[in-house]
Write a protein that holds these residues in place. Structure first.
Motif, PDB file in Angstrom:
ATOM      1  N   VAL A  54       0.834  -1.211   0.000  1.00 50.00           N
ATOM      2  CA  VAL A  54       0.000   0.000   0.000  1.00 50.00           C
ATOM      3  C   VAL A  54       0.865   1.257   0.000  1.00 50.00           C
ATOM      4  O   VAL A  54       0.512   2.262  -0.625  1.00 50.00           O
ATOM      5  N   TYR A  57       1.556   3.069  -3.335  1.00 50.45           N
ATOM      6  CA  TYR A  57       0.462   3.687  -4.075  1.00 50.45           C
ATOM      7  C   TYR A  57       0.181   5.091  -3.548  1.00 50.45           C
ATOM      8  O   TYR A  57       0.238   5.332  -2.351  1.00 50.45           O
ATOM      9  N   PRO A  59      -2.370   8.081  -2.474  1.00 54.47           N
ATOM     10  CA  PRO A  59      -3.624   7.943  -1.707  1.00 54.47           C
ATOM     11  C   PRO A  59      -4.872   7.775  -2.574  1.00 54.47           C
ATOM     12  O   PRO A  59      -5.820   7.114  -2.162  1.00 54.47           O
ATOM     13  N   HIS A  74      -6.352   3.934  -0.604  1.00 54.92           N
ATOM     14  CA  HIS A  74      -5.550   2.984   0.167  1.00 54.92           C
ATOM     15  C   HIS A  74      -6.352   1.854   0.810  1.00 54.92           C
ATOM     16  O   HIS A  74      -5.928   0.700   0.769  1.00 54.92           O
ATOM     17  N   GLU A  75      -7.497   2.160   1.406  1.00 59.38           N
ATOM     18  CA  GLU A  75      -8.241   1.095   2.096  1.00 59.38           C
ATOM     19  C   GLU A  75      -8.782   0.058   1.119  1.00 59.38           C
ATOM     20  O   GLU A  75      -8.719  -1.144   1.382  1.00 59.38           O
ATOM     21  N   ARG A  78      -5.810  -1.894  -0.146  1.00 58.90           N
ATOM     22  CA  ARG A  78      -5.385  -2.832   0.908  1.00 58.90           C
ATOM     23  C   ARG A  78      -6.267  -4.084   0.882  1.00 58.90           C
ATOM     24  O   ARG A  78      -5.773  -5.210   0.953  1.00 58.90           O
TER      25      ARG A  78
END
Length: 162
Positions: A54, A57, A59, A74-75, A78
């Motif tokens: 992550v 990358y 955001p 990101h989430e 992930r």
């Protein structure tokens, strides 16, 4: 004559402003860095080190992984990388890079592409594919992926019979 001097001065000023803020790009240095980064990415993916992945990358990056909806941010990235890495570990396979990757950059954008193989525990290739990452130089000078996608060379499985 006075107007010519003023016009020349204005033109010189515009030319100077056009070059302000433009960071020169050393494409060879970018290529070296992109190739080094993917050689960190693959072992991290194989081991399930999602934090390392992550961090590569931006955001607002997007990952377009086969068989998954587009993951933005990101989430979401992930989640898809954790899912894909875990599935590969559960299947007992791992990814290895081929030595054919290429990269280049101009301005604040760059690309990195290449191919990979998926090996079973005995080292036999069970799949192969290609990848493409678009990278952008951040304000701090670091290059991060803003788009990432990969695909298998194999055709998708046939649909189940009704």
């Amino acid at each position: 004559m006075k107007h010519w001097k003023a016009a020349a001065f204005a033109a010189a000023g515009l030319l100077a402003l056009a070059g302000c803020g433009a960071k020169p790009t050393d494409s060879a240095a970018f290529e070296k860095q992109a190739k080094a980064d993917v050689r960190i990415f693959i072992p991290a993916f194989n081991s399930g080190d999602v934090d390392t992945l992550v961090a590569m990358y931006a955001p607002d990056a997007e990952v377009m992984a086969p068989g998954n909806p587009r993951a933005t941010g990101h989430e979401a990235i992930r989640a898809v990388l954790a899912k894909e890495s875990a599935a590969m570990k559960a299947a007992g396979v791992s990814i290895a890079l081929n030595d054919d990757d290429k990269a280049g950059a101009s301005g604040d954008l760059g690309y990195h592409s290449g191919s990979y193989v998926v090996n079973d525990p005995s080292g036999n290739a069970v799949d192969s594919g290609n990848y493409l990452a678009v990278m952008q130089r951040q304000a701090d000078g670091k290059w991060l992926m803003i788009r990432d996608t990969w695909n298998s060379d194999r055709a998708p499985p046939a649909p189940a019979e009704a």
